[in-house]
Design a protein around this motif. Structure first.
Motif, mmCIF file in Angstrom:
data_model
loop_
_atom_site.group_PDB
_atom_site.id
_atom_site.type_symbol
_atom_site.label_atom_id
_atom_site.label_comp_id
_atom_site.label_asym_id
_atom_site.label_seq_id
_atom_site.Cartn_x
_atom_site.Cartn_y
_atom_site.Cartn_z
ATOM 1 N N PRO A 22 0.851 -1.496 0.198
ATOM 2 C CA PRO A 22 0.126 0.218 0.030
ATOM 3 C C PRO A 22 0.738 1.229 -0.156
ATOM 4 O O PRO A 22 0.287 2.551 -0.124
ATOM 5 N N PHE A 23 2.390 1.167 0.621
ATOM 6 C CA PHE A 23 2.855 2.711 0.823
ATOM 7 C C PHE A 23 4.118 2.282 -0.615
ATOM 8 O O PHE A 23 4.450 1.588 -0.892
ATOM 9 N N ASP A 24 4.056 3.214 -0.645
ATOM 10 C CA ASP A 24 5.561 3.586 -2.033
ATOM 11 C C ASP A 24 7.087 4.017 -1.522
ATOM 12 O O ASP A 24 7.962 3.284 -1.335
ATOM 13 N N GLY A 25 6.746 5.459 -1.397
ATOM 14 C CA GLY A 25 8.241 5.679 0.038
ATOM 15 C C GLY A 25 9.030 6.347 -0.728
ATOM 16 O O GLY A 25 9.596 6.896 -0.737
ATOM 17 N N ALA A 26 8.638 6.956 -2.557
ATOM 18 C CA ALA A 26 9.373 7.748 -3.291
ATOM 19 C C ALA A 26 9.173 8.791 -2.516
ATOM 20 O O ALA A 26 10.442 9.726 -2.518
ATOM 21 N N VAL A 27 8.236 9.304 -2.034
ATOM 22 C CA VAL A 27 7.782 10.404 -1.232
ATOM 23 C C VAL A 27 7.822 10.537 -0.477
ATOM 24 O O VAL A 27 6.470 10.068 -0.068
ATOM 25 N N MET A 28 8.552 10.623 1.010
ATOM 26 C CA MET A 28 8.620 10.886 2.174
ATOM 27 C C MET A 28 9.185 11.945 2.847
ATOM 28 O O MET A 28 9.720 12.326 2.301
ATOM 29 N N HIS A 29 8.235 11.824 4.319
ATOM 30 C CA HIS A 29 9.375 13.182 5.152
ATOM 31 C C HIS A 29 9.310 12.495 6.140
ATOM 32 O O HIS A 29 7.666 12.605 7.202
ATOM 33 N N PHE A 30 10.182 12.651 7.119
ATOM 34 C CA PHE A 30 10.322 12.318 8.558
ATOM 35 C C PHE A 30 11.093 13.149 9.599
ATOM 36 O O PHE A 30 12.000 13.799 9.320
ATOM 37 N N PHE A 31 11.277 13.615 10.841
ATOM 38 C CA PHE A 31 11.721 14.384 11.081
ATOM 39 C C PHE A 31 13.105 14.117 11.460
ATOM 40 O O PHE A 31 12.628 12.268 11.569
ATOM 41 N N GLU A 32 14.123 14.415 12.080
ATOM 42 C CA GLU A 32 15.264 14.050 12.785
ATOM 43 C C GLU A 32 15.141 12.589 13.571
ATOM 44 O O GLU A 32 16.255 12.076 13.171
ATOM 45 N N HIS A 33 14.828 12.864 14.549
ATOM 46 C CA HIS A 33 14.518 12.243 16.044
ATOM 47 C C HIS A 33 13.296 11.470 15.911
ATOM 48 O O HIS A 33 12.464 11.387 16.665
ATOM 49 N N SER A 34 12.505 11.121 14.740
ATOM 50 C CA SER A 34 11.184 10.572 14.581
ATOM 51 C C SER A 34 11.125 8.858 14.896
ATOM 52 O O SER A 34 12.209 8.356 14.758
ATOM 53 N N PRO A 35 10.101 9.028 16.275
ATOM 54 C CA PRO A 35 10.332 7.677 16.275
ATOM 55 C C PRO A 35 9.883 6.285 15.695
ATOM 56 O O PRO A 35 9.977 5.348 15.731
ATOM 57 N N TYR A 36 8.815 7.316 14.541
ATOM 58 C CA TYR A 36 8.745 6.160 13.355
ATOM 59 C C TYR A 36 9.884 5.898 12.559
ATOM 60 O O TYR A 36 9.944 4.766 12.550
ATOM 61 N N LEU A 37 10.555 6.581 12.268
ATOM 62 C CA LEU A 37 11.883 6.489 11.890
ATOM 63 C C LEU A 37 12.824 5.029 12.490
ATOM 64 O O LEU A 37 13.550 4.190 12.561
ATOM 65 N N ARG A 38 12.586 5.508 13.844
ATOM 66 C CA ARG A 38 13.590 4.699 14.595
ATOM 67 C C ARG A 38 12.996 2.952 15.016
ATOM 68 O O ARG A 38 13.949 1.982 14.947
ATOM 69 N N GLU A 39 11.841 3.053 14.681
ATOM 70 C CA GLU A 39 11.450 1.574 14.642
ATOM 71 C C GLU A 39 11.453 1.430 13.679
ATOM 72 O O GLU A 39 11.400 0.380 13.446
ATOM 73 N N ALA A 40 11.363 1.899 12.164
ATOM 74 C CA ALA A 40 11.940 1.172 10.857
ATOM 75 C C ALA A 40 13.658 0.903 11.499
ATOM 76 O O ALA A 40 13.411 -0.429 10.332
ATOM 77 N N PHE A 41 14.647 1.871 11.338
ATOM 78 C CA PHE A 41 15.457 1.111 11.808
ATOM 79 C C PHE A 41 16.059 0.002 12.698
ATOM 80 O O PHE A 41 16.777 -1.523 12.525
ATOM 81 N N HIS A 42 14.942 -0.349 13.884
ATOM 82 C CA HIS A 42 15.265 -1.435 14.689
ATOM 83 C C HIS A 42 14.327 -2.393 13.322
ATOM 84 O O HIS A 42 15.132 -3.915 13.847
ATOM 85 N N ILE A 43 13.331 -2.552 12.872
ATOM 86 C CA ILE A 43 12.814 -3.261 12.206
ATOM 87 C C ILE A 43 13.732 -4.076 10.839
ATOM 88 O O ILE A 43 14.114 -4.830 10.658
ATOM 89 N N MET A 44 14.378 -3.155 10.765
ATOM 90 C CA MET A 44 15.935 -2.971 9.446
ATOM 91 C C MET A 44 16.262 -3.818 10.348
ATOM 92 O O MET A 44 16.817 -4.998 9.256
ATOM 93 N N ALA A 45 17.883 -4.200 11.522
ATOM 94 C CA ALA A 45 17.889 -4.259 12.330
ATOM 95 C C ALA A 45 17.911 -5.770 12.749
ATOM 96 O O ALA A 45 19.344 -6.032 12.147
ATOM 97 N N ARG A 46 17.251 -5.562 12.972
ATOM 98 C CA ARG A 46 16.380 -7.137 13.557
ATOM 99 C C ARG A 46 16.226 -8.204 12.358
ATOM 100 O O ARG A 46 15.920 -9.047 13.495
#
Length: 161
Positions: A22-46
């Motif tokens: 359902p999501f593309d990601g070609a255009v996205m916007h997250f803040f520098e210290h976004s909890p969403y990005l931290r969780e995404a990095f957690h998913i990627m690392a694990r």
């Protein structure tokens, strides 16, 4: 633009409701210290490394993150409709014309003035996604030059030598 950028978001893939993408990601916007990005990095690392030629760390990552947030009762990031950034992929009756071909008669851009339905539509979208076709040339006097580039040139400062 400021009201759009006060939110964290990804774009929808397209209007055809792909169940698992359902999501593309070609255009996205997250803040520098976004909890969403931290969780995404957690998913990627694990999780497993992305498979070659896939959207494992793109569309599927955002989908997994979104579902994880929803399951935990956490307000997820916003999802913008794809047509805001990729109006070339809309239904045949309302999609933007191919920017690399001469203007179609059906959109009727009213000659070189650019007044018409296409001009009205361009005021309702955020960007035109070129789908990795950056090397292609736009037709002289076509809608991209007439309705977009010339307008931007009026507002951009002159380049310095």
């Amino acid at each position: 633009m400021p009201s759009l950028l006060e939110h964290e978001f990804v774009t929808q893939w397209d209007c055809y409701n792909k169940v698992h993408q359902p999501f593309d990601g070609a255009v996205m916007h997250f803040f520098e210290h976004s909890p969403y990005l931290r969780e995404a990095f957690h998913i990627m690392a694990r999780g497993p490394a992305p498979r070659s030629g896939t959207t494992d760390w793109g569309s599927l990552l955002y989908h997994k993150l979104f579902r994880r947030l929803m399951a935990a009762g956490i307000q997820p990031f916003k999802v913008l409709p794809f047509c805001l950034t990729d109006a070339r992929s809309c239904r045949l009756d309302n999609r933007l014309p191919d920017p690399f071909k001469p203007d179609p008669v059906s959109w009727g851009g009213s000659g070189s003035s650019g007044v018409g339905r296409l001009d009205d539509t361009l005021h309702k979208i955020f960007s035109v996604h070129l789908h990795n076709q950056w090397d292609k040339k736009f037709p002289k006097g076509g809608w991209v030059e007439r309705l977009l580039l010339r307008r931007y040139d009026l507002h951009l400062p002159e380049p310095t030598p």
